[in-house]
Design a protein around this motif. Sequence first.
Motif, PDB file in Angstrom:
ATOM      1  N   LEU A  26       0.864  -1.183   0.000  1.00 52.95           N
ATOM      2  CA  LEU A  26       0.000   0.000   0.000  1.00 52.95           C
ATOM      3  C   LEU A  26       0.898   1.230   0.000  1.00 52.95           C
ATOM      4  O   LEU A  26       1.569   1.524   0.986  1.00 52.95           O
ATOM      5  N   LYS A  86      -2.759   6.277   4.281  1.00 51.39           N
ATOM      6  CA  LYS A  86      -2.472   4.843   4.285  1.00 51.39           C
ATOM      7  C   LYS A  86      -2.766   4.221   5.655  1.00 51.39           C
ATOM      8  O   LYS A  86      -3.413   3.176   5.749  1.00 51.39           O
ATOM      9  N   SER A  87      -2.273   4.856   6.720  1.00 45.01           N
ATOM     10  CA  SER A  87      -2.507   4.328   8.066  1.00 45.01           C
ATOM     11  C   SER A  87      -3.982   4.373   8.424  1.00 45.01           C
ATOM     12  O   SER A  87      -4.500   3.464   9.084  1.00 45.01           O
ATOM     13  N   LEU A 129      -5.618   1.406   6.790  1.00 45.79           N
ATOM     14  CA  LEU A 129      -5.347   0.174   7.538  1.00 45.79           C
ATOM     15  C   LEU A 129      -6.200   0.118   8.799  1.00 45.79           C
ATOM     16  O   LEU A 129      -6.714  -0.946   9.166  1.00 45.79           O
ATOM     17  N   ARG A 130      -6.329   1.240   9.494  1.00 48.63           N
ATOM     18  CA  ARG A 130      -7.120   1.256  10.723  1.00 48.63           C
ATOM     19  C   ARG A 130      -8.588   0.963  10.437  1.00 48.63           C
ATOM     20  O   ARG A 130      -9.258   0.292  11.213  1.00 48.63           O
ATOM     21  N   SER A 167      -8.854  -2.744   9.820  1.00 50.08           N
ATOM     22  CA  SER A 167      -8.718  -3.509  11.065  1.00 50.08           C
ATOM     23  C   SER A 167      -9.926  -3.370  11.975  1.00 50.08           C
ATOM     24  O   SER A 167     -10.100  -4.152  12.909  1.00 50.08           O
ATOM     25  N   PRO A 175      -2.833  -3.868  13.334  1.00 55.53           N
ATOM     26  CA  PRO A 175      -1.544  -3.509  12.724  1.00 55.53           C
ATOM     27  C   PRO A 175      -0.382  -4.181  13.452  1.00 55.53           C
ATOM     28  O   PRO A 175      -0.220  -4.025  14.662  1.00 55.53           O
ATOM     29  N   LEU A 192      -1.962  -6.932   8.714  1.00 54.35           N
ATOM     30  CA  LEU A 192      -1.817  -5.521   8.379  1.00 54.35           C
ATOM     31  C   LEU A 192      -0.483  -5.045   8.932  1.00 54.35           C
ATOM     32  O   LEU A 192      -0.232  -5.143  10.139  1.00 54.35           O
ATOM     33  N   ASP A 250       2.167  -1.886   9.217  1.00 52.64           N
ATOM     34  CA  ASP A 250       2.306  -0.444   9.066  1.00 52.64           C
ATOM     35  C   ASP A 250       3.668   0.002   9.580  1.00 52.64           C
ATOM     36  O   ASP A 250       3.851   0.282  10.759  1.00 52.64           O
ATOM     37  N   ILE A 289      -1.349  -6.695   3.889  1.00 50.14           N
ATOM     38  CA  ILE A 289      -1.374  -5.354   3.307  1.00 50.14           C
ATOM     39  C   ILE A 289      -0.259  -4.596   4.014  1.00 50.14           C
ATOM     40  O   ILE A 289      -0.280  -4.450   5.235  1.00 50.14           O
ATOM     41  N   VAL A 346       2.377  -1.368   4.500  1.00 52.74           N
ATOM     42  CA  VAL A 346       2.795   0.023   4.318  1.00 52.74           C
ATOM     43  C   VAL A 346       4.246   0.123   4.752  1.00 52.74           C
ATOM     44  O   VAL A 346       4.598  -0.256   5.875  1.00 52.74           O
TER      45      VAL A 346
END
Length: 223
Positions: free
Chosen positions: A36, A44-45, A48-49, A52, A71, A145, A147, A175, A177
Amino acid sequence: MIHLQNLSKTYTLNGKHKVVADDITATFPSGVSVALLGRNGAGKSSLLRMISGAMLPSSGKILSTGTISWPVGFAGSFSGELTGEQNCRFVARIYGVNTDELLYFVEDFAELGDHFRLPIRTYSSGMRSRLAFGLSMAVPFDTYLVDEVSAVGDAAFRAKSNRVFNQRMSTSGAIVVAHSMPLLRQICHMGAVLERGKLTFFDNVEDAIQMHMANMQLAQQTG
Protein backbone atom coordinates in the motif's frame (compact mmCIF):
# COMPACT_ATOMS: atom_id res chain seq x y z
CA MET A 1 -10.61 -11.57 0.67
CA ILE A 2 -11.15 -7.99 1.84
CA HIS A 3 -13.61 -5.93 -0.16
CA LEU A 4 -13.95 -2.16 0.17
CA GLN A 5 -17.37 -1.03 -1.01
CA ASN A 6 -17.85 2.69 -1.71
CA LEU A 7 -15.53 3.47 1.19
CA SER A 8 -15.15 7.13 2.14
CA LYS A 9 -13.40 8.89 5.02
CA THR A 10 -13.16 12.62 5.66
CA TYR A 11 -11.45 14.38 8.55
CA THR A 12 -12.52 17.84 9.68
CA LEU A 13 -9.93 19.94 11.53
CA ASN A 14 -10.33 23.63 12.29
CA GLY A 15 -13.11 23.87 9.75
CA LYS A 16 -11.04 22.33 6.97
CA HIS A 17 -11.89 18.99 5.33
CA LYS A 18 -9.32 16.37 4.34
CA VAL A 19 -10.46 13.42 2.26
CA VAL A 20 -8.35 10.26 2.71
CA ALA A 21 -10.79 7.83 1.06
CA ASP A 22 -13.10 8.96 -1.73
CA ASP A 23 -15.72 6.36 -2.67
CA ILE A 24 -13.16 3.54 -2.94
CA THR A 25 -14.32 0.18 -4.26
CA ALA A 26 -11.53 -2.41 -4.40
CA THR A 27 -10.74 -6.00 -3.44
CA PHE A 28 -7.61 -7.28 -1.69
CA PRO A 29 -7.36 -10.98 -2.73
CA SER A 30 -6.86 -13.78 -0.23
CA GLY A 31 -3.36 -15.12 0.32
CA VAL A 32 -1.62 -12.25 -1.50
CA SER A 33 0.74 -9.62 -0.09
CA VAL A 34 -0.19 -6.14 -1.34
CA ALA A 35 2.04 -3.08 -0.99
CA LEU A 36 0.00 0.00 0.00
CA LEU A 37 1.81 3.06 -1.32
CA GLY A 38 1.13 6.77 -1.06
CA ARG A 39 2.68 10.08 -0.14
CA ASN A 40 2.95 11.13 3.52
CA GLY A 41 -0.49 12.12 4.75
CA ALA A 42 -2.29 10.33 1.92
CA GLY A 43 -4.23 8.22 4.42
CA LYS A 44 -2.47 4.84 4.28
CA SER A 45 -2.51 4.33 8.07
CA SER A 46 -6.11 5.50 8.24
CA LEU A 47 -7.08 2.96 5.59
CA LEU A 48 -5.35 0.17 7.54
CA ARG A 49 -7.12 1.26 10.72
CA MET A 50 -10.49 1.14 8.96
CA ILE A 51 -9.74 -2.33 7.58
CA SER A 52 -8.72 -3.51 11.07
CA GLY A 53 -11.92 -2.11 12.57
CA ALA A 54 -10.13 0.42 14.79
CA MET A 55 -11.60 3.34 12.84
CA LEU A 56 -15.04 3.76 11.29
CA PRO A 57 -15.39 5.09 7.73
CA SER A 58 -17.54 8.13 7.03
CA SER A 59 -19.55 5.93 4.65
CA GLY A 60 -19.29 2.64 2.82
CA LYS A 61 -18.55 -0.90 3.95
CA ILE A 62 -15.62 -3.26 4.49
CA LEU A 63 -16.42 -6.92 3.90
CA SER A 64 -14.11 -9.85 4.64
CA THR A 65 -14.16 -13.60 4.22
CA GLY A 66 -11.23 -14.21 6.59
CA THR A 67 -9.60 -13.01 9.79
CA ILE A 68 -7.69 -9.71 9.83
CA SER A 69 -4.92 -8.76 12.25
CA TRP A 70 -4.47 -5.54 14.15
CA PRO A 71 -1.54 -3.51 12.72
CA VAL A 72 1.49 -5.74 13.32
CA GLY A 73 3.69 -4.56 16.16
CA PHE A 74 1.16 -2.04 17.51
CA ALA A 75 1.71 -1.72 21.27
CA GLY A 76 -0.74 1.08 22.01
CA SER A 77 -3.51 -1.21 23.24
CA PHE A 78 -1.48 -2.83 26.02
CA SER A 79 -2.58 -2.18 29.59
CA GLY A 80 0.43 -0.74 31.40
CA GLU A 81 -0.72 -2.04 34.78
CA LEU A 82 -0.92 -5.65 33.58
CA THR A 83 2.13 -7.82 33.03
CA GLY A 84 3.24 -8.91 29.59
CA GLU A 85 1.90 -12.38 30.37
CA GLN A 86 -1.49 -11.03 31.47
CA ASN A 87 -1.83 -8.89 28.34
CA CYS A 88 -1.06 -11.94 26.22
CA ARG A 89 -3.63 -14.05 28.11
CA PHE A 90 -6.25 -11.39 27.43
CA VAL A 91 -5.51 -11.40 23.68
CA ALA A 92 -5.59 -15.21 23.58
CA ARG A 93 -9.09 -15.22 25.10
CA ILE A 94 -10.34 -12.55 22.69
CA TYR A 95 -9.13 -14.43 19.61
CA GLY A 96 -9.94 -17.91 20.90
CA VAL A 97 -6.47 -19.36 20.54
CA ASN A 98 -4.71 -21.81 22.85
CA THR A 99 -3.44 -19.70 25.75
CA ASP A 100 -0.52 -21.95 26.73
CA GLU A 101 0.75 -22.18 23.16
CA LEU A 102 0.49 -18.43 22.67
CA LEU A 103 2.30 -17.69 25.94
CA TYR A 104 5.08 -20.14 25.12
CA PHE A 105 5.59 -18.61 21.68
CA VAL A 106 5.58 -14.98 22.84
CA GLU A 107 7.80 -15.55 25.88
CA ASP A 108 10.33 -17.47 23.80
CA PHE A 109 10.22 -14.99 20.93
CA ALA A 110 10.32 -11.68 22.82
CA GLU A 111 13.26 -12.69 25.06
CA LEU A 112 12.06 -10.55 27.97
CA GLY A 113 13.15 -12.90 30.75
CA ASP A 114 11.59 -12.07 34.13
CA HIS A 115 10.10 -8.86 32.71
CA PHE A 116 7.46 -10.97 30.95
CA ARG A 117 5.76 -11.23 34.34
CA LEU A 118 6.22 -7.59 35.33
CA PRO A 119 3.85 -4.67 34.51
CA ILE A 120 4.30 -3.31 31.00
CA ARG A 121 4.68 0.22 32.41
CA THR A 122 8.16 -0.90 33.54
CA TYR A 123 9.19 -1.86 29.98
CA SER A 124 11.49 0.11 27.73
CA SER A 125 10.17 1.02 24.28
CA GLY A 126 12.26 -1.77 22.77
CA MET A 127 10.82 -4.34 25.15
CA ARG A 128 7.28 -3.22 24.33
CA SER A 129 8.06 -3.49 20.61
CA ARG A 130 9.45 -7.01 20.96
CA LEU A 131 6.39 -8.11 22.94
CA ALA A 132 4.02 -6.50 20.44
CA PHE A 133 5.69 -8.07 17.43
CA GLY A 134 5.81 -11.49 19.07
CA LEU A 135 2.15 -11.29 20.00
CA SER A 136 1.24 -10.23 16.46
CA MET A 137 3.02 -13.29 15.09
CA ALA A 138 1.54 -15.65 17.71
CA VAL A 139 -2.05 -15.29 16.48
CA PRO A 140 -2.75 -16.88 13.07
CA PHE A 141 -4.57 -14.51 10.68
CA ASP A 142 -5.63 -14.81 7.07
CA THR A 143 -4.42 -11.25 6.42
CA TYR A 144 -1.80 -9.32 8.35
CA LEU A 145 -1.82 -5.52 8.38
CA VAL A 146 1.73 -4.16 8.45
CA ASP A 147 2.31 -0.44 9.07
CA GLU A 148 5.96 0.61 8.98
CA VAL A 149 7.15 -2.12 11.31
CA SER A 150 10.90 -2.44 11.72
CA ALA A 151 12.48 -5.16 13.79
CA VAL A 152 14.17 -4.04 16.99
CA GLY A 153 17.07 -5.54 18.90
CA ASP A 154 20.42 -6.88 17.80
CA ALA A 155 21.19 -8.50 14.45
CA ALA A 156 20.29 -12.00 15.68
CA PHE A 157 16.90 -10.84 16.97
CA ARG A 158 16.14 -8.95 13.75
CA ALA A 159 17.03 -12.04 11.74
CA LYS A 160 14.70 -14.13 13.88
CA SER A 161 11.90 -11.56 13.44
CA ASN A 162 12.30 -11.58 9.65
CA ARG A 163 12.35 -15.37 9.59
CA VAL A 164 9.10 -15.66 11.57
CA PHE A 165 7.44 -12.94 9.52
CA ASN A 166 8.38 -14.65 6.24
CA GLN A 167 6.97 -17.92 7.59
CA ARG A 168 3.63 -16.23 8.27
CA MET A 169 3.61 -14.63 4.82
CA SER A 170 4.04 -18.07 3.21
CA THR A 171 0.57 -19.09 4.38
CA SER A 172 -1.26 -15.74 4.73
CA GLY A 173 -1.84 -12.52 2.87
CA ALA A 174 -0.82 -9.04 3.95
CA ILE A 175 -1.37 -5.35 3.31
CA VAL A 176 1.98 -3.66 3.83
CA VAL A 177 2.80 0.02 4.32
CA ALA A 178 6.53 0.77 4.20
CA HIS A 179 8.90 3.41 2.85
CA SER A 180 11.46 0.79 1.85
CA MET A 181 10.95 -0.12 -1.81
CA PRO A 182 13.39 -3.09 -1.60
CA LEU A 183 11.34 -4.51 1.29
CA LEU A 184 8.09 -4.12 -0.64
CA ARG A 185 9.62 -5.76 -3.69
CA GLN A 186 10.79 -8.64 -1.51
CA ILE A 187 7.53 -9.47 0.30
CA CYS A 188 4.72 -8.12 -1.92
CA HIS A 189 3.27 -9.41 -5.18
CA MET A 190 0.64 -6.77 -5.93
CA GLY A 191 0.45 -3.07 -5.18
CA ALA A 192 -2.06 -0.30 -4.59
CA VAL A 193 -1.45 3.46 -4.66
CA LEU A 194 -3.53 5.85 -2.54
CA GLU A 195 -3.54 9.36 -4.01
CA ARG A 196 -6.03 12.13 -3.25
CA GLY A 197 -8.49 9.63 -1.79
CA LYS A 198 -8.43 7.32 -4.80
CA LEU A 199 -6.97 3.80 -4.72
CA THR A 200 -5.38 2.37 -7.88
CA PHE A 201 -4.66 -1.38 -7.92
CA PHE A 202 -1.85 -3.10 -9.83
CA ASP A 203 -1.32 -6.82 -10.39
CA ASN A 204 2.45 -6.22 -10.33
CA VAL A 205 4.03 -4.44 -7.36
CA GLU A 206 6.66 -2.87 -9.64
CA ASP A 207 3.95 -0.99 -11.56
CA ALA A 208 2.58 0.36 -8.28
CA ILE A 209 6.05 1.49 -7.20
CA GLN A 210 6.57 3.28 -10.52
CA MET A 211 3.27 5.17 -10.15
CA HIS A 212 4.11 6.06 -6.56
CA MET A 213 7.55 7.38 -7.51
CA ALA A 214 6.01 9.44 -10.33
CA ASN A 215 3.54 10.93 -7.84
CA MET A 216 6.38 11.76 -5.46
CA GLN A 217 8.39 13.44 -8.23
CA LEU A 218 5.39 15.46 -9.38
CA ALA A 219 4.72 16.61 -5.82
CA GLN A 220 8.31 17.81 -5.49
CA GLN A 221 8.10 19.73 -8.77
CA THR A 222 4.83 21.41 -7.90
CA GLY A 223 5.39 21.80 -4.15
